[in-house]
Design a protein around this motif. Structure first.
Motif, PDB file in Angstrom:
ATOM      1  N   ILE A   6       0.876  -1.178   0.000  1.00 57.73           N
ATOM      2  CA  ILE A   6       0.000   0.000   0.000  1.00 57.73           C
ATOM      3  C   ILE A   6       0.917   1.234   0.000  1.00 57.73           C
ATOM      4  CG2 ILE A   6      -1.943   1.152   1.147  1.00 57.73           C
ATOM      5  CD1 ILE A   6      -2.711  -1.683   0.500  1.00 57.73           C
ATOM      6  N   GLY A   7       0.755   2.071  -1.015  1.00 56.24           N
ATOM      7  CA  GLY A   7       1.740   3.149  -1.229  1.00 56.24           C
ATOM      8  C   GLY A   7       2.846   2.633  -2.146  1.00 56.24           C
ATOM      9  N   THR A   9       3.447   2.968  -5.160  1.00 53.23           N
ATOM     10  CA  THR A   9       3.929   3.835  -6.239  1.00 53.23           C
ATOM     11  C   THR A   9       4.844   4.942  -5.699  1.00 53.23           C
ATOM     12  OG1 THR A   9       1.944   5.187  -5.992  1.00 53.23           O
ATOM     13  CG2 THR A   9       1.882   3.499  -7.709  1.00 53.23           C
ATOM     14  N   SER A  31      -2.239   1.851  -4.713  1.00 50.80           N
ATOM     15  CA  SER A  31      -2.286   3.269  -4.326  1.00 50.80           C
ATOM     16  C   SER A  31      -3.417   3.912  -5.126  1.00 50.80           C
ATOM     17  CB  SER A  31      -0.949   3.954  -4.649  1.00 50.80           C
ATOM     18  OG  SER A  31      -0.890   4.269  -6.022  1.00 50.80           O
ATOM     19  N   ASN A  37      -7.456   2.819  -2.590  1.00 56.97           N
ATOM     20  CA  ASN A  37      -7.363   3.958  -1.677  1.00 56.97           C
ATOM     21  C   ASN A  37      -7.618   3.468  -0.251  1.00 56.97           C
ATOM     22  OD1 ASN A  37      -7.935   6.314  -0.147  1.00 56.97           O
ATOM     23  ND2 ASN A  37      -8.318   7.415  -2.053  1.00 56.97           N
ATOM     24  N   SER A  38      -6.580   3.557   0.592  1.00 56.08           N
ATOM     25  CA  SER A  38      -6.707   3.018   1.953  1.00 56.08           C
ATOM     26  C   SER A  38      -7.539   3.930   2.852  1.00 56.08           C
ATOM     27  CB  SER A  38      -5.320   2.773   2.557  1.00 56.08           C
ATOM     28  OG  SER A  38      -4.566   3.957   2.531  1.00 56.08           O
ATOM     29  N   ASP A  56       2.561  -1.424   4.527  1.00 55.99           N
ATOM     30  CA  ASP A  56       2.030  -0.063   4.451  1.00 55.99           C
ATOM     31  C   ASP A  56       3.179   0.944   4.391  1.00 55.99           C
ATOM     32  OD1 ASP A  56       0.772   2.355   4.668  1.00 55.99           O
ATOM     33  OD2 ASP A  56      -0.200   1.957   6.591  1.00 55.99           O
ATOM     34  N   THR A  58       2.499   4.039   2.897  1.00 58.01           N
ATOM     35  CA  THR A  58       1.797   5.237   2.435  1.00 58.01           C
ATOM     36  C   THR A  58       2.370   6.468   3.126  1.00 58.01           C
ATOM     37  OG1 THR A  58       0.176   5.005   4.214  1.00 58.01           O
ATOM     38  CG2 THR A  58      -0.417   4.070   2.069  1.00 58.01           C
ATOM     39  N   SER A  75      -6.669   5.322   7.413  1.00 60.92           N
ATOM     40  CA  SER A  75      -6.018   4.378   6.508  1.00 60.92           C
ATOM     41  C   SER A  75      -5.644   3.093   7.263  1.00 60.92           C
ATOM     42  CB  SER A  75      -4.772   5.056   5.930  1.00 60.92           C
ATOM     43  OG  SER A  75      -3.994   4.130   5.231  1.00 60.92           O
TER      44      SER A  75
END
Ligand SMILES: NC(=O)c1ccc[n+]([C@@H]2O[C@H](COP(=O)([O-])OP(=O)(O)OC[C@H]3O[C@@H](n4cnc5c(N)ncnc54)[C@H](OP(=O)(O)O)[C@@H]3O)[C@@H](O)[C@H]2O)c1
Length: 259
Positions: A6-7, A9, A31, A37-38, A56, A58, A75
């Motif tokens: 998650i995140g 990118t 992402s 979208n978290s 995670d 993000t 999130s």
């Protein structure tokens, strides 16, 4: 193993996804850019289907006190709830060394809230606390600049390369959950003012660095050792000055520069 980043990118996320794929894992970069979208929960259930691990990495688009707290709380709650529903067996999160010593900042209060939600959840977890990334030094310098002067305290800092952060995250994500936190850092300590001088000199930036014990670090007061990890930290290999030389060599020339 299916590992959802998650995140995936972002700065660390994109390096991590690449490393995990090189090691033969099915790594999913999740992402808003890839439809996950978290904060809103969009795309999470699909992305987590069949996943063994969620990492995670993000970051909040806004670092304003209330916004950043809302981001990390919402999130993290969403991720943990979806992980429980999907049977994910390991939640790995990237946090920051010294978070509990930096709570004058809303950003670090939000990171502590994130850590506490993870610790209180039923999902086995690993919290990785990293020192400042080499790539973040420019932002530190910019946030301490007024006119042509950069005012920083001579506090210690032990920064590390984003590449080494991603390597450590890959190692930890593919091992058993720690159900605790681990610290990672760079191989060398610097004084903040000294680090800023190295950064500016390598980039031929004329700003002057002033060592000022009362100056703030990203807006908050820091004690001498607030940013450095303890003796058990796992250390990265890349050295700041090597990285700096390489990244300034690679920097694209401005179109106005003679070739
Ligand atoms: N900077 C440092 O020196 C330092 C030191 C230690 C720890 N850390 C921690 O490292 C972490 C990652 O930092 P980074 O520099 O790699 O961040 P980054 O480059 O800013 O990337 C942030 C990532 O988060 C994603 N994201 C934003 N909102 C999202 C949402 N609602 N749902 C899902 N993903 C979302 C972004 O996706 P899009 O690309 O789609 O926008 C992007 O992939 C942060 O938590 C930070 O606290 C940083």
């Amino acid at each position: 193993m299916k590992i959802v980043v998650i995140g995936g990118t972002g700065l660390i996320g994109s390096k991590l996804v690449k490393k995990l794929r090189e090691h033969g894992h099915e790594a999913v970069a999740a992402s808003p850019n890839t439809g996950v979208n978290s904060v809103t929960g969009e795309g999470l259930a699909d992305a987590l289907k069949g996943a063994s691990v969620v990492v995670d990495v993000t970051n909040s688009p806004s670092w304003e006190d209330a916004a950043v707290l809302k981001f990390f709380e919402t999130s993290t709650r969403n991720l943990l709830a979806h992980e429980a529903a999907s049977g994910v067996g390991h939640h790995v999160a990237l946090s920051v060394v010294g978070t509990e010593r930096l709570l004058e900042s809303g950003f670090f209060r939000a990171k502590l809230a994130q850590e506490n939600l993870i610790k209180a959840s039923s999902i086995p977890y690993s919290i990785v606390r990293a020192t400042q990334f080499f790539e973040f030094v420019k932002q530190i310098v910019d946030s301490s600049t007024v006119g042509n002067q950069v005012r920083l305290p001579p506090a210690l800092i032990q920064p590390m390369a984003a590449d080494d952060v991603a390597g450590a995250m890959a190692r930890i994500a593919t091992n058993s959950p720690l159900n605790g936190a681990v610290e990672i850092g760079g191989p060398e300590q610097f004084r903040l003012d000294e680090l800023a001088r190295l950064e500016l000199a390598a980039r031929q930036d004329p700003r002057e660095v002033i060592s000022d014990p009362r100056a703030r670090y990203v807006g908050i007061a820091v004690s001498e050792r607030a940013l450095v990890p303890g003796g058990n930290a796992q250390l990265g290999e890349a050295h700041f000055e090597d990285w700096l030389n390489q990244s300034t060599r690679q920097a694209p020339k401005s179109p106005l520069q003679p070739t």
